[in-house]
Design an enzyme around this catalytic site. Structure first.
Site, short mmCIF file in Angstrom:
data_model
loop_
_atom_site.label_atom_id
_atom_site.label_comp_id
_atom_site.label_asym_id
_atom_site.label_seq_id
_atom_site.Cartn_x
_atom_site.Cartn_y
_atom_site.Cartn_z
N ASP A 14 0.56 -1.41 -0.05
CA ASP A 14 -0.61 -0.06 -0.10
C ASP A 14 1.01 1.36 0.04
OD1 ASP A 14 -2.21 -2.35 0.29
OD2 ASP A 14 -2.78 -1.13 2.10
N LYS A 114 -6.58 -4.78 -2.78
CA LYS A 114 -7.14 -5.33 -2.37
C LYS A 114 -8.16 -4.66 -1.50
CE LYS A 114 -3.73 -4.58 0.81
NZ LYS A 114 -4.22 -3.21 2.24
N CYS A 163 -1.73 -2.95 7.69
CA CYS A 163 -1.99 -3.72 6.39
C CYS A 163 -0.22 -4.82 6.45
CB CYS A 163 -1.82 -3.05 5.26
SG CYS A 163 -3.60 -2.24 4.72
C1 VGL Z 1 -4.58 0.57 5.71
C2 VGL Z 1 -6.08 1.35 6.91
C3 VGL Z 1 -6.97 0.91 5.86
C4 VGL Z 1 -3.20 0.05 5.58
C5 VGL Z 1 -4.98 0.35 4.48
O1 VGL Z 1 -2.82 0.05 4.47
O2 VGL Z 1 -2.09 -0.04 6.78
N1 VGL Z 1 -4.74 0.85 7.18
N2 VGL Z 1 -6.53 1.17 4.68
#
Ligand code: VGL
Ligand code: ZN
Length: 208
Positions: A14, A114, A163
């Protein structure tokens, strides 16, 4: 820098503008890890590289705006599990959901999106969070990696306490050796660093 063993994959979680300072769900010092990750990819240090992209529909159930009377960072019950509510982030097709443009992603072998299911959050690259039936659906990543002869994964990216942590824990459960590239991660909340380290140690994950 020596090249990693052929049975070792890098998973970059991410690395997206919405998780950078100024973004919709900014991680503490998220920017700081971009050059190091860019360099690892440019140097072709890993023979297998996976990047994930948080990729939500605009009405995603993890968004506080979908829950009347609730604010971001409150925890509610969703499908019988605690669910932290987030500001709207990484909405499919928006600039904040792109992969970070400061990295040349050409060496990535797989880009895994995702979080597309509106009713289910998806922290880990391996399995979605609990769905309405109580199960955590597989993303197929473990099989993809095993099919390429991968036995060890190194994880980095954002967010350290969400994540990246969930990905590392699921990688262990799937039987991979796991290293957590601590300095190439940053958290949503730095107060979470001690519990994150403890959870990694409990799971038998190497902190590098
Ligand atoms: C994430 C919160 C919501 C992350 C993704 O990438 O850690 N955290 N969505
Ligand atoms: Zn998300």
């Amino acid at each position: 820098m020596t090249v990693a063993s052929a049975d070792t994959a890098l998973i970059v979680i991410d690395l997206q503008p919405d998780f950078m300072p100024g973004g919709a769900l900014a991680c503490f010092e998220g920017d700081a890890i971009v050059p190091g990750i860019a360099q690892l990819l440019a140097a072709r240090h890993y023979g297998t590289v996976v990047a994930t992209q948080d990729w939500h529909p605009a009405t995603h159930a993890s968004f506080a705006a979908q829950h009347t009377g609730h604010a971001p960072f409150e925890v509610i019950d969703l499908h019988g599990q605690p669910q932290m509510l987030w500001p709207d982030h990484c909405v499919q097709g928006t600039p904040g959901a792109e992969l970070d443009p400061r990295v040349d992603w050409a060496p990535a072998d797989l880009i895994l999106r995702k979080g597309s299911h509106a009713q289910v959050d998806s922290y880990s690259a391996f399995r979605e969070n609990h769905g309405p039936d109580g199960a955590r659906p597989s993303t197929g990543l473990a099989g993809w990696l095993r099919g390429r002869g991968i036995a060890e994964v190194h994880v980095c990216g954002l967010a350290r306490d969400v994540c990246v942590l969930w990905t590392a824990q699921d990688a262990r459960e799937e039987g991979f050796r796991v290293s957590f590239l601590w300095d190439l991660t940053r958290p949503v909340t730095p107060e979470g660093d001690a519990p994150t380290r403890a959870a990694l140690q409990d799971a038998g994950i190497v902190i590098v």
